[in-house]
Design an enzyme around this catalytic site. Structure first.
Site, PDB file in Angstrom:
ATOM      1  CB  CYS A   1      42.648  30.732  45.424  1.00 48.16           C
ATOM      2  SG  CYS A   1      42.726  32.519  45.159  1.00 48.16           S
TER       3      CYS A   1
ATOM      4  CG  HIS B   1      37.965  31.170  47.554  1.00 47.44           C
ATOM      5  ND1 HIS B   1      38.886  30.769  48.505  1.00 47.44           N
ATOM      6  CD2 HIS B   1      38.563  32.155  46.852  1.00 47.44           C
ATOM      7  CE1 HIS B   1      39.989  31.494  48.377  1.00 47.44           C
ATOM      8  NE2 HIS B   1      39.817  32.338  47.380  1.00 47.44           N
TER       9      HIS B   1
ATOM     10  N   GLY C   1      49.801  37.423  46.797  1.00 47.20           N
ATOM     11  CA  GLY C   1      50.943  37.741  45.948  1.00 47.20           C
ATOM     12  C   GLY C   1      50.913  37.172  44.548  1.00 47.20           C
TER      13      GLY C   1
ATOM     14  CD  GLU D   1      37.021  28.590  50.524  1.00 45.64           C
ATOM     15  OE1 GLU D   1      37.520  29.730  50.568  1.00 45.64           O
ATOM     16  OE2 GLU D   1      37.192  27.818  49.548  1.00 45.64           O
TER      17      GLU D   1
ATOM     18  CG  ASN E   1      40.946  37.740  47.501  1.00 47.13           C
ATOM     19  OD1 ASN E   1      41.410  38.638  46.796  1.00 47.13           O
ATOM     20  ND2 ASN E   1      41.349  37.523  48.740  1.00 47.13           N
TER      21      ASN E   1
END
Length: 353
Positions: free
Chosen positions: A251, A327, A223, A329, A293
């Site tokens: 993020c 990210h 969102g 990870e 993302n």
């Protein structure tokens, strides 16, 4: 040979694509976003940051290594719908436990295959992210209008867990605020000798600090970070930052931390989604390839990292606390920036002395 029933995709601008159903058959409306990863489709499908969206895979062949539950980033499917050019009907991998189409059917996820995904991607790149609807019948003006009106409501509250959970048994305690967390983040902390306490998104700051964490991780999530529904979260983060406990935002966590510090955010034309986004460390000049993302960016000129492609903000260093838009990870994706978790550990240890 794909013998699935005919399905249609209509965009809010009226463009129609005809294909075949993939997964469950029915109707679904959502925001269409594309991701460029050649692999990692299982991590994409189980990433809660895609909540409310229909994911378009730009790589044409998806599903070739099957379904591997051990690689899932959460127990649930994140996207509302799925768009693939050529789904693999006969996956081959010694770890596979099934086919992509079967997984989508079992989870009730509506998808469409066999359309010109390149043409669809070009429409989104040229016009910006737009809504769409997958339907079994030739689309009408009512379908287009429905797609145009679609909006995601309370996405973080929809994906965050409802109770506090604990994982790992390390010597450091990390409080993780769950906005739609990927399991890769929890695993990265556990691998670095951390005990991870995961808190629901609406947990008050005093409750988190009562657990006496050595550090706090702010997770990814779906969102618009500036959605009015996130105002309470932003106030909580502001209070946590004033506590002096080291915080690492990733993020959505990065964006919410920036809002807590007084920065503004805006929507990107078509977002950054994929495993090959180049990011430059503004302090050293070194470039890393990252997994990303997100559909929003923080407006800033003092970032610790910037996106090489468009110059958008990719991170901040606030001293004790820091954040990144990408990210580290990397599930799936490159491992270039995994050292940031080590950096977080170092800041926790320094704060403890």
């Amino acid at each position: 040979m794909n013998t699935a029933k005919t399905a249609y995709l209509i965009l809010e601008n009226g463009t129609v694509f005809e294909g075949k159903y993939l997964g469950a058959q029915g109707e679904v409306t959502g925001e269409i976003v594309f991701t460029t990863g050649m692999t990692g489709y299982l991590e994409t499908l189980t990433d809660q940051s895609y909540h409310g969206q229909i994911v378009l895979q730009t790589f044409p062949l998806i599903g070739n290594y099957g379904v591997i539950p051990a690689d899932f980033e959460s127990a649930s499917i994140g996207p509302k719908g799925y768009i693939v050019k050529c789904p693999c009907e006969n996956p081959s991998n010694f770890r596979s436990e099934g086919a992509l189409d079967t997984l989508l059917k079992e989870r009730g996820i509506v998808g469409i295959s066999g359309i010109d995904t390149r043409a669809l991607t070009k429409i989104i790149r040229e016009n910006g992210v737009m809504n769409g609807k997958i339907t079994p019948a030739a689309p009408t003006e009512a379908d287009r209008s429905e797609a145009a009106r679609y909006a995601v409501v309370n996405p973080i509250a929809s994906v965050s867990q409802r109770a506090v959970t604990k994982a790992g048994a390390g010597k450091r305690r990390v409080a993780l605020m769950d906005f739609g967390v990927k399991s890769g983040m929890t695993n990265a902390l556990i691998a670095r000798d951390c005990e991870v306490w995961t808190f629901p998104h609406d947990t008050p700051a005093q409750e988190i600090l009562k657990a006496k964490p050595n550090g706090i991780l702010l997770s990814n999530g779906p969102g618009d970070p500036a959605d009015p529904g996130n105002s309470g979260i932003i106030e909580t983060i502001r209070a946590l930052m004033q506590s002096g406990v080291p915080i690492f935002g990733i993020c959505m966590g990065h964006q919410l931390m920036a809002l807590a510090k007084g920065y503004k955010t805006k929507k990107l034309k078509f977002g950054h989604r994929g495993t090959n986004q180049p990011v430059k460390d503004t302090r050293t000049g070194r470039v890393y390839i990252t997994s990303q993302n997100h559909g929003y960016e923080v407006i800033a000129t003092d970032s610790s990292f910037v996106n090489v492609n468009d110059g958008s903000s990719e991170g901040f260093d606030f001293g004790v606390s820091f954040s990144v838009q990408f990210h580290p990870e990397a599930c799936g994706g490159p491992l270039d920036t995994g050292f940031l978790f080590d950096n977080f550990i170092e800041r926790m240890d320094a704060h403890a002395t």
